[in-house]
Design a protein around this motif. Structure first.
Motif: not given
Length: 350
Positions: A130, A133-134, A154, A165-166
């Motif tokens: 996470a 990816v962020d 997403v 991540v969201s």
């Protein structure tokens, strides 16, 4: 850096022959149907397929779960038992921390089915995934000259990495709009409630929600390529952090205006695998692998990330990566299906 011993579990992806060829080249020539038949009928055992060296020292090993993505997903109970047997192998060979690669995490409910083990610590790798990816998503949004839109979709948002991540992207208003897409509407609604007013958010259960997205982040647990040309907006960027992948190279043939970036790839320049490989060149690793290495090299004991990662766990992995910055542990320079992505700036750690 301490003396360390970890194991990381892998399995063949959707097409079995190419991945088996990474173990021994002639295996790549075996017809796919024979692999499928063998994996459905034979009681194959997990085995150590490669050693791991970082900074010139052997610090771990790769353990192969010899079943493909569909074989694990279609029979989840047996798939879970196969993963448990692979953890047994890792423990017997001296691993202190075991990382779950790809769908070995999915079939064990993010490693939750292994929570009762006291002989090894287990992590699913989702916290550092996470984090990486962020960081990649933010860099890709910043690196789109002449395209100011920051609308992000997403896919797999209700999953372990997708939810984290969201929340990370919404935390400081890094995006103009979030489209949260997954199969489970109740889980999406709960995620949208957690995000609250921090970012304008919509939810959906199909890929039509990609039509307005400037950046699409793929984080599903599927054995198939899900995204098709008609799903994507003109000039969209797709960050595919799935294994097996949810995109296929022919998508770029149909949509040359689209950019696909390999997600969740970490640079560890001194990393070497001996005796086999996992589909990445020396010096690069998947973020879930990197999380396992980070924990082992910094003396972590016991379980770490099981199930859904907390934002505190994400922050902790970032701190560990900063402590070992001399070894890398930063997002790798961007690639698309393993090839350097021309015209895109190298990513840096957050």
């Amino acid at each position: 850096m301490r003396d360390a011993s970890f194991a990381f579990l892998v399995h063949p992806r959707t097409r079995l022959a190419p991945d088996m060829g990474l173990i021994w080249a002639p295996l790549a020539r075996v017809p796919e149907r024979y692999y499928d038949l063998a994996l459905r009928r034979l009681p194959l055992r997990p085995f150590t397929m490669a050693g791991v060296q970082i900074d010139g020292r052997r610090v771990g090993r790769i353990v192969m779960v010899p079943y493909g993505a569909r074989h694990l997903l279609e029979a989840p109970v047996e798939g879970r038992a196969r993963v448990h047997r692979a953890v047994d192998v890792a423990a017997r060979t001296g691993a202190e921390v075991v990382g779950l690669g790809a769908l070995t995490a999915t079939v064990t409910r993010g490693g939750s089915s292994l929570s009762g083990r006291t002989d090894v610590g287990v992590t699913n790798g989702n916290a550092f995934t996470a984090a990486i990816v962020d960081t990649q998503a933010r860099q890709l949004l910043d690196d789109r000259p002449g395209a100011p839109g920051r609308r992000v979709a997403v896919v797999g948002a209700s999953g372990s990495v997708g939810g984290a991540v969201s929340e990370l992207l919404a935390a400081d208003a890094a995006v103009d709009h979030l489209s949260l897409i997954a199969r489970s509407r109740p889980r999406l609604e709960a995620l949208a409630d957690r995000i609250g007013p921090r970012a304008p958010t919509t939810i959906g259960t199909d890929l039509t929600g990609l039509a307005d997205a400037d950046l699409v982040i793929l984080l599903t647990a599927s054995a198939d390529a899900l995204v098709r040309p008609e799903h994507l907006a003109p000039g969209a960027v797709v960050l595919d952090a799935t294994q097996p992948r949810n995109t296929a190279p022919d998508l770029l043939v149909a949509r040359p205006d689209v950019t696909i970036v390999d997600g969740g790839i970490v640079s560890i320049p001194s990393l070497r695998l001996t005796g086999g490989d996992i589909g990445l060149p020396n010096g690069r690793a998947y973020a879930c692998f990197a999380e396992t290495a980070l924990l082992s090299l910094t003396g972590h004991t016991g379980h770490f990330c099981l199930g859904v990662p907390t934002l505190e766990q994400v922050a902790h992995t970032r701190a560990l990566a900063a402590d070992l910055a001399h070894l890398g542990f930063t997002p790798a320079a961007p690639t698309s299906f393993g090839k350097p992505l021309a015209g895109t700036a190298a990513l840096v750690a957050a």
